[in-house]
Design an enzyme around this catalytic site. Structure first.
Site, PDB file in Angstrom:
ATOM      1  N   LYS A 127       0.828  -1.214   0.000  1.00  0.00           N
ATOM      2  CA  LYS A 127       0.000   0.000   0.000  1.00  0.00           C
ATOM      3  C   LYS A 127       0.866   1.271   0.000  1.00  0.00           C
ATOM      4  CE  LYS A 127      -3.888  -2.402   2.125  1.00  0.00           C
ATOM      5  NZ  LYS A 127      -5.009  -2.338   3.095  1.00  0.00           N
ATOM      6  N   TYR A 136     -12.363  -1.812  -3.972  1.00  0.00           N
ATOM      7  CA  TYR A 136     -12.882  -1.975  -2.607  1.00  0.00           C
ATOM      8  C   TYR A 136     -14.407  -1.860  -2.544  1.00  0.00           C
ATOM      9  CZ  TYR A 136      -8.208  -2.067  -0.596  1.00  0.00           C
ATOM     10  OH  TYR A 136      -6.921  -2.423  -0.245  1.00  0.00           O
ATOM     11  N   PHE A 171     -15.350   3.587   6.684  1.00  0.00           N
ATOM     12  CA  PHE A 171     -13.983   3.945   6.292  1.00  0.00           C
ATOM     13  C   PHE A 171     -13.775   3.946   4.774  1.00  0.00           C
ATOM     14  CE2 PHE A 171     -13.970  -0.646   7.331  1.00  0.00           C
ATOM     15  CZ  PHE A 171     -13.541  -1.184   6.121  1.00  0.00           C
ATOM     16  N   ARG A 219      -2.609 -14.678   4.375  1.00  0.00           N
ATOM     17  CA  ARG A 219      -3.293 -13.874   5.405  1.00  0.00           C
ATOM     18  C   ARG A 219      -2.664 -14.118   6.777  1.00  0.00           C
ATOM     19  NH1 ARG A 219      -7.695 -10.812   3.878  1.00  0.00           N
ATOM     20  NH2 ARG A 219      -8.382 -10.692   6.038  1.00  0.00           N
ATOM     21  N   THR A 248      -5.742  -7.428  10.318  1.00  0.00           N
ATOM     22  CA  THR A 248      -6.038  -6.141   9.672  1.00  0.00           C
ATOM     23  C   THR A 248      -5.518  -4.981  10.507  1.00  0.00           C
ATOM     24  OG1 THR A 248      -8.048  -7.135   8.751  1.00  0.00           O
ATOM     25  CG2 THR A 248      -7.917  -4.725   8.740  1.00  0.00           C
ATOM     26  N   ARG A 258       2.444  -6.992   8.597  1.00  0.00           N
ATOM     27  CA  ARG A 258       1.730  -5.833   9.152  1.00  0.00           C
ATOM     28  C   ARG A 258       2.322  -5.403  10.485  1.00  0.00           C
ATOM     29  NH1 ARG A 258      -4.377  -7.578   7.129  1.00  0.00           N
ATOM     30  NH2 ARG A 258      -4.391  -6.280   5.239  1.00  0.00           N
ATOM     31  N   ASN A 287      -2.182  -0.339   6.593  1.00  0.00           N
ATOM     32  CA  ASN A 287      -1.697  -1.596   7.184  1.00  0.00           C
ATOM     33  C   ASN A 287      -0.750  -2.363   6.250  1.00  0.00           C
ATOM     34  OD1 ASN A 287      -3.655  -2.383   5.413  1.00  0.00           O
ATOM     35  ND2 ASN A 287      -4.902  -3.513   6.882  1.00  0.00           N
ATOM     36  N   HIS A 330      -2.238  -5.563   1.229  1.00  0.00           N
ATOM     37  CA  HIS A 330      -3.513  -6.233   0.997  1.00  0.00           C
ATOM     38  C   HIS A 330      -3.256  -7.716   0.810  1.00  0.00           C
ATOM     39  CE1 HIS A 330      -7.463  -7.120  -0.775  1.00  0.00           C
ATOM     40  NE2 HIS A 330      -6.803  -7.842  -1.660  1.00  0.00           N
ATOM     41  N   GLU A 343      -9.139 -10.267  -8.344  1.00  0.00           N
ATOM     42  CA  GLU A 343      -8.192  -9.176  -8.058  1.00  0.00           C
ATOM     43  C   GLU A 343      -6.948  -9.266  -8.947  1.00  0.00           C
ATOM     44  OE1 GLU A 343      -9.703  -8.791  -3.414  1.00  0.00           O
ATOM     45  OE2 GLU A 343      -7.685  -9.546  -3.803  1.00  0.00           O
TER      46      GLU A 343
HETATM   47  P1  ADP Z   1      -8.161  -7.001   5.220  1.00  0.00           P
HETATM   48  O1  ADP Z   1      -7.296  -6.083   4.370  1.00  0.00           O
HETATM   49  O2  ADP Z   1      -7.409  -7.532   6.403  1.00  0.00           O
HETATM   50  O3  ADP Z   1      -8.843  -8.074   4.416  1.00  0.00           O
HETATM   51  P2  ADP Z   1     -10.748  -5.647   5.266  1.00  0.00           P
HETATM   52  O4  ADP Z   1     -11.040  -6.352   3.982  1.00  0.00           O
HETATM   53  O5  ADP Z   1     -11.738  -5.776   6.376  1.00  0.00           O
HETATM   54  O6  ADP Z   1      -9.315  -6.076   5.844  1.00  0.00           O
HETATM   55  O7  ADP Z   1     -10.571  -4.092   4.990  1.00  0.00           O
HETATM   56  C1  ADP Z   1      -9.966  -3.628   3.793  1.00  0.00           C
HETATM   57  C2  ADP Z   1      -9.013  -2.511   4.152  1.00  0.00           C
HETATM   58  O8  ADP Z   1      -9.754  -1.409   4.673  1.00  0.00           O
HETATM   59  C3  ADP Z   1      -8.015  -2.839   5.266  1.00  0.00           C
HETATM   60  O9  ADP Z   1      -6.889  -3.551   4.802  1.00  0.00           O
HETATM   61  C4  ADP Z   1      -7.654  -1.450   5.764  1.00  0.00           C
HETATM   62  O10 ADP Z   1      -6.741  -0.782   4.884  1.00  0.00           O
HETATM   63  C5  ADP Z   1      -8.999  -0.742   5.678  1.00  0.00           C
HETATM   64  N1  ADP Z   1      -9.752  -0.821   6.940  1.00  0.00           N
HETATM   65  C6  ADP Z   1     -10.351  -1.924   7.468  1.00  0.00           C
HETATM   66  N2  ADP Z   1     -10.956  -1.636   8.640  1.00  0.00           N
HETATM   67  C7  ADP Z   1     -10.733  -0.315   8.863  1.00  0.00           C
HETATM   68  C8  ADP Z   1     -11.095   0.600   9.900  1.00  0.00           C
HETATM   69  N3  ADP Z   1     -11.814   0.194  10.956  1.00  0.00           N
HETATM   70  N4  ADP Z   1     -10.682   1.878   9.791  1.00  0.00           N
HETATM   71  C9  ADP Z   1      -9.958   2.311   8.730  1.00  0.00           C
HETATM   72  N5  ADP Z   1      -9.585   1.501   7.717  1.00  0.00           N
HETATM   73  C10 ADP Z   1      -9.960   0.211   7.764  1.00  0.00           C
HETATM   74 MG    MG Z   2     -10.215  -7.857   2.844  1.00  0.00          MG
END
Ligand code: ADP
Ligand code: MG
Length: 139
Positions: free
Chosen positions: A11, A51, A59, A87, A93, A104, A114, A117, A128
């Site tokens: 990212k 997304y 968010f 993962r 996350t 992470r 974080n 992805h 993707e």
């Molecule tokens: P992951 O990337 O672990 O699969 P998610 O798919 O739930 O997580 O979320 C997609 C992305 O959105 C996360 O990687 C992070 O960059 C962002 N994100 C997730 N939850 C939050 C939050 N509570 N506040 C801000 N950004 C968030």
């Molecule tokens: Mg995700």
């Protein structure tokens, strides 16, 4: 039977912080074979599309802004059980909850920024990967 492909992005904040080399090195050390790799930047529309499943989340708009704020690395990774193993390898996350030694934990600065992805299913890994790469760009 789980698949052997996952998709990742490094990212914008992790790129800006100078971690791209270390993160690619760590991915390879984790036993993930790089099938495709690209240094690129998402437009806002790209980020909205990528997304889209999160569009009702509070968010979402910030995430779209963030993910289009600078260049990223996109990559397709190959390994047995790739989605789940990657993962686990990247960690939770929220980096505050990520296990020691995960990508992470090492390189993320917030739940949004974080570092990386990782696809959440075999189906999404293919979708993707196709978002960024054509067949002739995968090796
Ligand atoms: P992951 O990337 O672990 O699969 P998610 O798919 O739930 O997580 O979320 C997609 C992305 O959105 C996360 O990687 C992070 O960059 C962002 N994100 C997730 N939850 C939050 C939050 N509570 N506040 C801000 N950004 C968030
Ligand atoms: Mg995700």
């Amino acid at each position: 039977m789980s698949g052997n492909i996952t998709f990742t992005m490094i990212k914008p904040k992790a790129i800006a912080d100078g971690h791209m080399g270390n993160i690619i090195k760590k991915i390879i050390e984790g036993g993930f074979n790089i099938k495709a790799l690209k240094y690129t930047r998402l437009t806002k529309n790209d980020a909205r599309k990528f997304y889209e499943v999160h569009k009702e989340r509070p968010f979402y708009n910030d995430l779209v802004e963030f993910m289009s704020s600078g260049p990223i690395i996109a990559a397709v990774l190959e390994k047995d059980n790739a989605v789940e193993d990657y993962r686990t390898y990247i960690g939770s996350t929220n980096p505050a909850e990520a296990a020691e030694g995960t990508i992470r934990k090492l390189y993320a600065t917030s739940i949004e920024a974080n570092a990386v992805h990782g696809s959440d299913s075999d189906e999404n890994a293919l979708i993707e990967s196709g978002f960024f790469f054509s067949q002739r760009e995968m090796f």
